[in-house]
Design an enzyme around this catalytic site. Structure first.
Site, short mmCIF file in Angstrom:
data_model
loop_
_atom_site.label_atom_id
_atom_site.label_comp_id
_atom_site.label_asym_id
_atom_site.label_seq_id
_atom_site.Cartn_x
_atom_site.Cartn_y
_atom_site.Cartn_z
N LYS A 178 -5.88 2.25 6.91
CA LYS A 178 -7.03 1.49 7.40
C LYS A 178 -6.68 0.00 7.47
CE LYS A 178 -8.08 -0.88 3.72
NZ LYS A 178 -8.16 -2.33 3.72
N ILE A 222 0.82 -1.20 0.00
CA ILE A 222 0.00 0.00 0.00
C ILE A 222 0.86 1.26 0.00
CG2 ILE A 222 -0.31 0.25 2.50
CD1 ILE A 222 -2.99 0.71 -0.24
N SER A 243 11.66 0.76 7.54
CA SER A 243 11.38 -0.55 6.97
C SER A 243 12.16 -1.61 7.73
CB SER A 243 11.77 -0.58 5.49
OG SER A 243 11.75 -1.90 4.99
#
Length: 312
Positions: A91, A14, A36
């Site tokens: 989300k 995403i 990361s």
């Protein structure tokens, strides 16, 4: 006006597909750093393995986007708020309702901006559908949200683990639109949840809703991750005054009585970041737990069904 400098935590699909390109093209934000655990980097900005390393090395960065899987999102967002950062949450904003309530309380205590994003709400036809239902009333609404998990979550085993949401990962997008456009507050009356025999989250779900609306509209949802044709992301609507409508393309288009009244390119994440910039300027949070509550309710009242094992 100077751009807001933001760090992105989590460089999964995403982030790569949406957040990073939108930030790169934004007039309100610029990418300052990434975090990361796999050691990935982006665009030459500093890269860190953990948020704590970022905060020690670059304490001036005051804004982060948390784009990790939901089961670890609460701890990372809480760490950011405690460190005095404003936070954008992918989300679903957390794995549980209490986690979200905790983040909301901490953001208020720390006077930080917390934005729980629901990207599908930012599609152009959603507000038009909301206006239609407010004016015309609602007789029935059926959500049909079906896609191929192998296409949209290739090899991502976290979606099948507790806290990974299963088919509700995309399904909550529909619920975010549903709770936005519905004239009354919906609740889950019943649910059938279908689990692969070797997985911990559902691959399909059928829900029946109720509401306090005296007109008692018929409200249902059908979510399925086994779709092998094209994606189906739409809502079939009958208004109380006899019109037939379809909200489709994930909320990017609205058709009323066979005529398309709204259709525009989907720019969900562009709108998310513009809204976030406004929240930052106003020093105001935006947290809505309604879609997450419906998922939790479905899990509480749902009847479990079992299907064939799922493997990539």
């Amino acid at each position: 006006m100077a751009k807001h400098r933001i760090a992105v935590i989590g460089l999964g699909k995403i982030s790569q597909d949406q957040h990073l390109p939108v930030i790169d093209a934004s007039g309100e934000f610029e990418l300052a750093a990434v975090v990361s655990t796999r050691g990935l980097s982006q665009g030459g900005v500093p890269s860190f393995r953990t948020p704590a390393e970022l905060y020690r090395a670059m304490p001036e960065i005051g804004i982060v986007a948390v784009n990790t899987p939901p089961d670890v999102r609460h701890a990372i967002a809480r760490e950011a708020l405690a460190a005095g950062k404003d936070v954008l949450l992918e989300k679903p904003p957390a794995a549980t309702l209490t986690e979200l309530a905790d983040l909301e309380a901490l953001a208020e205590a720390k006077k930080r901006v917390l934005f729980a994003t629901w990207h599908s709400r930012f599609n152009p036809a959603v507000e038009a559908a909301r206006t239609l239902l407010a004016e015309a009333g609602l007789r029935s609404l059926r959500i049909e949200w079906r896609e191929n998990v192998k296409k949209w979550h290739p090899g991502q085993d976290w979606v099948w683990e507790p806290g990974g949401f299963g088919v509700f990962d995309p399904g909550i997008n529909a619920l975010s639109i549903f709770t936005r456009i519905l004239p009354a507050i919906p609740f889950v009356r019943s649910a059938e949840l279908t689990y692969p025999s070797n997985r911990q989250t559902p691959i399909a779900a059928k829900l029946v809703f109720a509401s306090a609306d005296p007109a008692a509209p018929a409200l249902t949802a059908d979510f399925d991750w086994r779709e092998t044709g094209g994606e189906t992301w739409h809502m079939l609507i009958e208004t109380a005054d006899g019109r037939s409508a379809r909200l489709f393309k994930g909320g990017a288009a609205l058709e009323v009585d066979g005529r398309v009244t709204v259709e525009a390119p989907s720019e969900e994440y562009q709108h998310i970041y513009r809204h976030f910039a406004g929240l930052l300027d106003a020093r105001r949070s935006d947290v809505d737990g309604a879609p997450l509550r419906l998922v939790a309710d479905a899990m509480l009242v749902g009847r479990r069904l079992t299907t064939d094992a799922f493997d990539w």
